[in-house]
Every structure is written in structure tokens, then in C-alpha cells.
Design a protein around this motif. Sequence first.
Motif, PDB file in Angstrom:
ATOM      1  N   LYS A 186       0.831  -1.206   0.000  1.00 49.45           N
ATOM      2  CA  LYS A 186       0.000   0.000   0.000  1.00 49.45           C
ATOM      3  C   LYS A 186       0.868   1.260   0.000  1.00 49.45           C
ATOM      4  O   LYS A 186       0.613   2.221  -0.731  1.00 49.45           O
ATOM      5  CB  LYS A 186      -0.919   0.010   1.231  1.00 49.45           C
ATOM      6  N   LYS A 187       1.907   1.273   0.836  1.00 51.99           N
ATOM      7  CA  LYS A 187       2.789   2.446   0.899  1.00 51.99           C
ATOM      8  C   LYS A 187       3.491   2.680  -0.429  1.00 51.99           C
ATOM      9  O   LYS A 187       3.703   3.812  -0.853  1.00 51.99           O
ATOM     10  CB  LYS A 187       3.806   2.254   2.016  1.00 51.99           C
ATOM     11  N   TYR A 188       3.860   1.580  -1.096  1.00 55.76           N
ATOM     12  CA  TYR A 188       4.563   1.708  -2.377  1.00 55.76           C
ATOM     13  C   TYR A 188       3.649   2.317  -3.442  1.00 55.76           C
ATOM     14  O   TYR A 188       4.074   3.160  -4.245  1.00 55.76           O
ATOM     15  CB  TYR A 188       5.051   0.331  -2.831  1.00 55.76           C
ATOM     16  N   LEU A 189       2.365   1.909  -3.435  1.00 55.37           N
ATOM     17  CA  LEU A 189       1.449   2.354  -4.486  1.00 55.37           C
ATOM     18  C   LEU A 189       0.796   3.697  -4.179  1.00 55.37           C
ATOM     19  O   LEU A 189       0.244   4.337  -5.082  1.00 55.37           O
ATOM     20  CB  LEU A 189       0.342   1.302  -4.691  1.00 55.37           C
ATOM     21  N   GLU A 190       0.873   4.131  -2.936  1.00 56.94           N
ATOM     22  CA  GLU A 190       0.083   5.273  -2.471  1.00 56.94           C
ATOM     23  C   GLU A 190       0.291   6.526  -3.311  1.00 56.94           C
ATOM     24  O   GLU A 190      -0.667   7.223  -3.652  1.00 56.94           O
ATOM     25  CB  GLU A 190       0.421   5.547  -1.003  1.00 56.94           C
ATOM     26  N   GLN A 191       1.506   6.834  -3.682  1.00 58.88           N
ATOM     27  CA  GLN A 191       1.811   8.076  -4.403  1.00 58.88           C
ATOM     28  C   GLN A 191       2.143   7.818  -5.870  1.00 58.88           C
ATOM     29  O   GLN A 191       2.726   8.687  -6.521  1.00 58.88           O
ATOM     30  CB  GLN A 191       2.973   8.800  -3.718  1.00 58.88           C
ATOM     31  N   ARG A 192       1.811   6.656  -6.346  1.00 58.56           N
ATOM     32  CA  ARG A 192       2.163   6.317  -7.723  1.00 58.56           C
ATOM     33  C   ARG A 192       0.919   6.082  -8.571  1.00 58.56           C
ATOM     34  O   ARG A 192      -0.116   5.641  -8.085  1.00 58.56           O
ATOM     35  CB  ARG A 192       3.040   5.046  -7.757  1.00 58.56           C
ATOM     36  N   LYS A 193       1.053   6.368  -9.865  1.00 57.66           N
ATOM     37  CA  LYS A 193       0.055   5.947 -10.841  1.00 57.66           C
ATOM     38  C   LYS A 193       0.501   4.570 -11.335  1.00 57.66           C
ATOM     39  O   LYS A 193       1.591   4.412 -11.861  1.00 57.66           O
ATOM     40  CB  LYS A 193      -0.012   6.934 -12.010  1.00 57.66           C
ATOM     41  N   TYR A 194      -0.356   3.570 -11.145  1.00 56.80           N
ATOM     42  CA  TYR A 194       0.099   2.207 -11.426  1.00 56.80           C
ATOM     43  C   TYR A 194      -0.876   1.492 -12.371  1.00 56.80           C
ATOM     44  O   TYR A 194      -2.057   1.823 -12.465  1.00 56.80           O
ATOM     45  CB  TYR A 194       0.248   1.410 -10.134  1.00 56.80           C
ATOM     46  N   HIS A 201     -16.041  -9.343 -10.635  1.00 52.59           N
ATOM     47  CA  HIS A 201     -15.466  -8.354  -9.722  1.00 52.59           C
ATOM     48  C   HIS A 201     -15.016  -7.091 -10.449  1.00 52.59           C
ATOM     49  O   HIS A 201     -14.647  -6.108  -9.800  1.00 52.59           O
ATOM     50  CB  HIS A 201     -14.272  -8.953  -8.970  1.00 52.59           C
ATOM     51  N   ALA A 202     -15.012  -7.107 -11.778  1.00 57.49           N
ATOM     52  CA  ALA A 202     -14.621  -5.916 -12.526  1.00 57.49           C
ATOM     53  C   ALA A 202     -15.680  -4.831 -12.361  1.00 57.49           C
ATOM     54  O   ALA A 202     -16.830  -5.097 -11.991  1.00 57.49           O
ATOM     55  CB  ALA A 202     -14.433  -6.264 -13.998  1.00 57.49           C
ATOM     56  N   SER A 203     -15.281  -3.595 -12.641  1.00 58.26           N
ATOM     57  CA  SER A 203     -16.226  -2.481 -12.564  1.00 58.26           C
ATOM     58  C   SER A 203     -17.333  -2.676 -13.597  1.00 58.26           C
ATOM     59  O   SER A 203     -17.105  -3.283 -14.651  1.00 58.26           O
ATOM     60  CB  SER A 203     -15.493  -1.161 -12.837  1.00 58.26           C
ATOM     61  N   PRO A 204     -18.538  -2.161 -13.311  1.00 54.63           N
ATOM     62  CA  PRO A 204     -19.660  -2.317 -14.254  1.00 54.63           C
ATOM     63  C   PRO A 204     -19.289  -1.808 -15.647  1.00 54.63           C
ATOM     64  O   PRO A 204     -18.717  -0.723 -15.797  1.00 54.63           O
ATOM     65  CB  PRO A 204     -20.762  -1.461 -13.617  1.00 54.63           C
ATOM     66  N   GLY A 205     -19.616  -2.604 -16.652  1.00 55.10           N
ATOM     67  CA  GLY A 205     -19.336  -2.206 -18.023  1.00 55.10           C
ATOM     68  C   GLY A 205     -17.905  -2.415 -18.461  1.00 55.10           C
ATOM     69  O   GLY A 205     -17.526  -2.046 -19.582  1.00 55.10           O
ATOM     70  N   ARG A 206     -17.070  -2.994 -17.597  1.00 51.72           N
ATOM     71  CA  ARG A 206     -15.643  -3.170 -17.915  1.00 51.72           C
ATOM     72  C   ARG A 206     -15.256  -4.637 -18.134  1.00 51.72           C
ATOM     73  O   ARG A 206     -14.083  -4.962 -18.062  1.00 51.72           O
ATOM     74  CB  ARG A 206     -14.783  -2.572 -16.785  1.00 51.72           C
ATOM     75  N   ILE A 207     -16.245  -5.501 -18.366  1.00 56.65           N
ATOM     76  CA  ILE A 207     -15.944  -6.907 -18.630  1.00 56.65           C
ATOM     77  C   ILE A 207     -15.889  -7.120 -20.141  1.00 56.65           C
ATOM     78  O   ILE A 207     -16.833  -6.795 -20.866  1.00 56.65           O
ATOM     79  CB  ILE A 207     -17.015  -7.827 -18.017  1.00 56.65           C
ATOM     80  N   LYS A 223      -5.194   8.894  -9.191  1.00 55.27           N
ATOM     81  CA  LYS A 223      -4.109   9.206 -10.123  1.00 55.27           C
ATOM     82  C   LYS A 223      -4.299   8.474 -11.463  1.00 55.27           C
ATOM     83  O   LYS A 223      -3.385   8.380 -12.277  1.00 55.27           O
ATOM     84  CB  LYS A 223      -2.751   8.837  -9.520  1.00 55.27           C
ATOM     85  N   GLY A 224      -5.507   7.931 -11.668  1.00 54.41           N
ATOM     86  CA  GLY A 224      -5.773   7.242 -12.927  1.00 54.41           C
ATOM     87  C   GLY A 224      -5.207   5.841 -12.992  1.00 54.41           C
ATOM     88  O   GLY A 224      -4.955   5.314 -14.076  1.00 54.41           O
ATOM     89  N   SER A 225      -4.993   5.224 -11.830  1.00 59.00           N
ATOM     90  CA  SER A 225      -4.434   3.868 -11.800  1.00 59.00           C
ATOM     91  C   SER A 225      -5.457   2.840 -12.286  1.00 59.00           C
ATOM     92  O   SER A 225      -6.665   3.062 -12.220  1.00 59.00           O
ATOM     93  CB  SER A 225      -3.983   3.517 -10.375  1.00 59.00           C
ATOM     94  N   ARG A 226      -4.946   1.716 -12.764  1.00 54.83           N
ATOM     95  CA  ARG A 226      -5.819   0.672 -13.287  1.00 54.83           C
ATOM     96  C   ARG A 226      -5.305  -0.720 -12.877  1.00 54.83           C
ATOM     97  O   ARG A 226      -4.094  -0.921 -12.754  1.00 54.83           O
ATOM     98  CB  ARG A 226      -5.895   0.720 -14.822  1.00 54.83           C
ATOM     99  N   VAL A 227      -6.239  -1.636 -12.666  1.00 55.66           N
ATOM    100  CA  VAL A 227      -5.916  -3.046 -12.447  1.00 55.66           C
ATOM    101  C   VAL A 227      -6.677  -3.852 -13.500  1.00 55.66           C
ATOM    102  O   VAL A 227      -7.885  -3.691 -13.662  1.00 55.66           O
ATOM    103  CB  VAL A 227      -6.321  -3.514 -11.039  1.00 55.66           C
ATOM    104  N   MET A 228      -5.963  -4.696 -14.212  1.00 49.42           N
ATOM    105  CA  MET A 228      -6.598  -5.557 -15.209  1.00 49.42           C
ATOM    106  C   MET A 228      -6.376  -7.007 -14.802  1.00 49.42           C
ATOM    107  O   MET A 228      -5.280  -7.376 -14.386  1.00 49.42           O
ATOM    108  CB  MET A 228      -6.008  -5.307 -16.598  1.00 49.42           C
ATOM    109  N   LEU A 229      -7.424  -7.800 -14.906  1.00 47.19           N
ATOM    110  CA  LEU A 229      -7.253  -9.231 -14.616  1.00 47.19           C
ATOM    111  C   LEU A 229      -7.784 -10.044 -15.784  1.00 47.19           C
ATOM    112  O   LEU A 229      -8.721  -9.650 -16.476  1.00 47.19           O
ATOM    113  CB  LEU A 229      -7.949  -9.618 -13.314  1.00 47.19           C
ATOM    114  N   THR A 230      -7.168 -11.185 -16.013  1.00 47.41           N
ATOM    115  CA  THR A 230      -7.671 -12.142 -16.992  1.00 47.41           C
ATOM    116  C   THR A 230      -8.074 -13.399 -16.247  1.00 47.41           C
ATOM    117  O   THR A 230      -7.467 -13.766 -15.245  1.00 47.41           O
ATOM    118  CB  THR A 230      -6.607 -12.498 -18.054  1.00 47.41           C
ATOM    119  N   THR A 231      -9.127 -14.014 -16.724  1.00 48.01           N
ATOM    120  CA  THR A 231      -9.653 -15.184 -16.026  1.00 48.01           C
ATOM    121  C   THR A 231     -10.499 -16.014 -16.973  1.00 48.01           C
ATOM    122  O   THR A 231     -10.981 -15.522 -17.987  1.00 48.01           O
ATOM    123  CB  THR A 231     -10.505 -14.761 -14.810  1.00 48.01           C
ATOM    124  N   ARG A 232     -10.676 -17.273 -16.635  1.00 48.12           N
ATOM    125  CA  ARG A 232     -11.613 -18.140 -17.361  1.00 48.12           C
ATOM    126  C   ARG A 232     -12.910 -18.311 -16.574  1.00 48.12           C
ATOM    127  O   ARG A 232     -13.795 -19.033 -16.996  1.00 48.12           O
ATOM    128  CB  ARG A 232     -10.978 -19.516 -17.591  1.00 48.12           C
TER     129      ARG A 232
END
Length: 669
Positions: free
Chosen positions: A29-37, A78-84, A62-71
Motif C-alpha cells: 500500500k505504501k509503495y502504491l500510495e503516491q504512484r500511478k500504477y 469483480h470488474a467495474s460495471p461495463g468493464r468486462i 491518479k488514474g491507476s488501473r488493475v486488469m485481470l484475466t480469467t476463465r
Amino acid sequence: MIKELFKDNASVLSSILAMDIMSLEETLKKYLEQRKYFIILDDVWDPEAFNDLSRMFIHNDKGSRVMLTTREACVAAHASPGRILTLEALPEYKAWDLFCKKAFPRDTNHECPTELKPLCKEIVSKCKGLPLAIVSVGSLLRVRDKTVEEWRRINEQLSWEIINNSRLDHIRNVLHLSFIYLPTYLKSCFLYSSLFPGDYHFKRKQLVRLWTTEGFIEERGESTLEVVAECYLKELVDRNMLQLVERNSFGRMKKFKMHDLVRELAVDLCKKNCFGVSYEDQCGGSLEMNGLRLVLHKLKKDIQQPFSNMHQLRTIIAPGGSKSSFTLLPLLCTESRYMTVLELSGLPIEEIPDAIGDLFNLRHLGLRNSKVKKLPKSVQKLSNLLILDLYESDIHELPSGIVKLKKLRHLFARKTIDTDWRELASCGSVHIPNGLGNLINLQTLQALELEDDSVGHLGELRQVRSLRLLNVKAIYCRSISESLVQMQYLSFLDVNASDENEILGLNVCLPNLQKLSLRGRLAEGALDESSLLQAIKGQNLYSLVLSWSQLREDPLPSLSRLSNFTRLQLSRAYNGEQLTFLMGWFPKLKILVLRDLPNLSRLGIAEGAMASLEELFLVNLSSMTEVPSGVEFLLPLQRLPFREITSDFLALLRRSAIRGDRWWYTLRD
């Protein structure tokens, strides 16, 4: 992931091994706190794993994003609405381009040699648009001699290559991982589905009933085994182990198939685990059997010799298309004493041996579309039978002992008389002996030819979900209505009058009813007065078929109150001259069929009516002299067949404003 992020920070790396989970979370958390990731989580299987990881992702604007791939659909949810983003199979032209780039990387423009093109097209077709398979097979062929003989051999042996070639290990590993991650209760259902032919389209009800009779389904609370089985089916679709092919008009899953490559893996697992065997397109001879289940594909001739290990056999299924009369059936009935499923639908079998009564464990007997004319009296000994399917067979009467089968859940016994379904009596059924009320576990009864002595026992069948009644007389309707009240789970009801003068006066509220077909005369005002067709809170009626109703008043104003309709069919139901669909009516309707309405001369559709309509069938409307108005408002419309029209009406159609790609026609004889 933490090691990757802190690979340039030796002090943090050295302390990671000593950290507990809470410390690791705080460090990240501390590492990501001030970063756009931007973090990619690849091939996530467990929703709980994602939940644990997601606690560490800081929302820092900061406009950060997490992308996951799954079967797994449950992970993707768990993705945000409209983001699947659901990845579909590659279209044919893209699959071809990808294959050529891998198979011919050094050729000009990756062009396939002319003499190899037909074989390459077949090979690409077998990959079914799956990029992993296309890349792997293309790379395998890249190092093979580019001769027709070599590539023909690969094409013919592609299934074997996928299972056995070490260069294709990664395909097997990916598919096998999907199988390993299946819950135990789904593995047998998955393997079972692979025993059917490639590209076979399963029906939902077919799989649900077979899995249930095989004993694959575990009880869950108060749900029936059939409901639980449908949950299993959805899970396999969500895990991409089965592919959804078609939904019905109100969105319920209807047809499925298994990807060819997934099937090849599953068939191999079936063999290794002695789960079952497929036997396809053979011309007699001995069959080496090493499994509990046998699925016969398109047999051209009888299997002349007994199976090896016949005594171990538990299931035989013939999915259709076979010409074998299955002369080994008497021997099976004596040798395979633990038989559970005997599904012989479509085989030209004419006789069932008395020894079938000795199959004490038999739970499913399917003789659909067979030539069997009579069941032996010994079937009364099949005390564990759950399903008896005599649909479209030549059986007209059941033995009296059939009412002793108290575990029976599904009885199919309809016989089509008029394949065009134009006559009032378009189908018939078998005669069920006295004692119908003993079958208290029946969920499906299709169809019952009502008689004076059987009407009074209907109310004892309280578990029925699907019911088709034939030979209904007006004097039966009150008793039928009282019986239907007892069927609190009823979702499908088909009622057929004994003749065109008998009025179907049913007056009963069925809140769980989804499909209703009334074939017979209705009294004027019945659509407004009968509780069967009233708009009530929680109304689930999606499909309505009215035939031979002989209504003089326009039925649409009354029916329009039932706003959940997705399918509506009127056949010889209305004697008036005009039908007009007004704005806001039938907002969910997807399929409309107007057939054999001899006096209908005008059909109008207002803007905003039937806003979801996809298919409009107009059949034998002999008095129509004008092209229906308002068709241009039906924006979702995909199919518009005009059947049995005159040449004059065809000329009107061709001059109309209806787009030519939206309609087609057949002329009246």
C-alpha cells in the motif's frame, strides 16, 4: 508481485521473507500510495484470491488501473460495471491470417501454397477460432515437410497429435488446468458431455435429465435435482467448459456445445479413467469396451458381436442418426444387470424384451422416435425408473403396472398426428391405466388423454411442472381448474379441446406459469374474465399460444396488459378483420406469429409498439390485401417471413417500403 516491484530495493527484499500477510499488505500500500500504477493479474481462478489482493490497491485518484484475466465468470464479475470484455473465438478470416503467419513465417506475405490450401482450411476449421490452438498447430506445421501427403496425415491425426505430441504440451496443460480447477461435483458432468459427437448441440433439459438419472447431482436444500443440475450447467458455461449456443425467447439457456479441443482432452480423460467410450460410424465387428458408459454415434449397421466387459456397462446412449436395430438389446438386458441409462431414441427398434424388467437399477428408458409398439408387462418391476420417454413412438397403451412406478418423474408419450399442426387434434397420446394418482413424483406429464376416470386424479400430481392435456371437454374444466390449483410449481401448460365446439373454460390463477397453450374455443370475454390470463403482481407468463379460439372481439387490448410476453402466437384464434398494435404494447415481445386468420385484412403497428420484436411470422393470411403498416418502426426486427401468400400480394410486397433484406416468402399452393 512484491518481489518484482521492489527488485531494485535490496533492503526491502531481504525483509520480505520475514513479513506476515498484514505487513506485506502495508508495504505494498505504501509503495502504491503516491504512484500511478497499472497492474495485470493474469489467469486468476479464485474470486477470494482477487478479494485478498484488491485490499492492497490504493484508490489514489491518479488514474491507476488493475486488469485481470480469467476463465471464470465469478472472477470477472469483480470488474467495474461495463468493464468486462468477453473474448470470442476469432472470425474465420482472422483465424486464417494468424495460422498463415505461424505456419509460413518466411513465405512472401505469409502466403499458403496453393496445393496445401484445402488441407490448411480444414485444419484451421478444427481449431474453431481458438488462438492458442491456431498458434500451436501452425507452429507445429512450420517445421513439417510442406507436401500434401504430410499435411494430409497431420490433418487426419490432429486429434491424436493434440493429445500425444510433446510440442503441443502447452495446449493440453492449459485445458487440463481448467479441468483440475473444476469442483468435484462438476467433473463427471463435464466428462459425460464429451462422450457425445463433436459439434453436438445439447439441449438444456436433455443434459439436466441425463445427469440426474446418472446420479451426478447432489441435493441442495429444498431445490429439486433438476434445478441443481441447471445450476451445474450454468457453472460449466461460466467456466468456459461448455459454450452457450442459444437462449430461448425469455433469456433462459437452451442449447450448448463443447469446443472440439476441450472435447479431445475430455475424451482422453474418459478413456484413462474408464469413465466411458464413444463408438462412431462402425460397420459391425467386435467393440473393445473399457468403460461404464457407451455412446453410439451414427451406426450404419448392427454391432454383431457382444461387447467385451458388457457386464460392467451402466449406460448406453444413441444420440440419433443411427440405423442399427440394436439386436444386442436382449443380451444387454441379461448381461448388463446394473444398467442405469438406456437411451435408444431414434433407433428402428420394434420390440423390447421381457428381460428389461430385470434391470432393477434402470432409471432412464428412452424410446423416443423408435418403432416400438408395445411395452412388456415386466416394466412394472423397474421400481427405480425416473424417466420414461416414449415421445413419437408407436406405443398407444401402457401396461397396467406402469402406475406402480412411484419414483417416475418424467413421462413423455406424445404422438404427432398432423405435422403442420393445423388440425385441432394435431397430436395424440397413450392411454394411461387407472391409478394415475399413484405417480405422485411426476414432474412432467406429456401428454395425458383425459377420460372421465382420470380427470379426478389430476390434483394428486402436485409436483408437476410441465403438463399437456388432450381430449379436454367443457364439463372437465371445473375439475381441471381445481386440480391445477394443487400444482404450485406448474410452469408449462398445454390444453387441447376434444372438438371445436367444446369451450375451454379454465379459471385458475397460476403464478409460476411461464408457458401456456390453449387449443380450442374460448368464450367471448374469457381473456378479461379468466384468472389464467390476468395481469397480477409477480406474473411470470412469457409465452402464449392461442389456437382455434374463434374469438370475434380483438384480443390485443386484453392481452396487452400481460407485459412480460416474449412470444405470442395466434392461430385460427381470431375471426375479425383488423389487428392494431398500439404504442407501448408488448414491450418485451420478441416473437410474434399470426397464422391462419382467414378474415384478417389489415395489420397495423404503431410507433413504439413491440419495441423488442425480432421475429414476425405472417402465415396464410388469405384476406390480406395490404402490406402491414408500421413495420419500419420495428428496428430490432431480424426475420419477417410471409408464408403461403398469393402472387398479387407478393407484387405489393416488392413495391412496399419494407427493406428487401428483412423479409422472405413462400407462395400458396
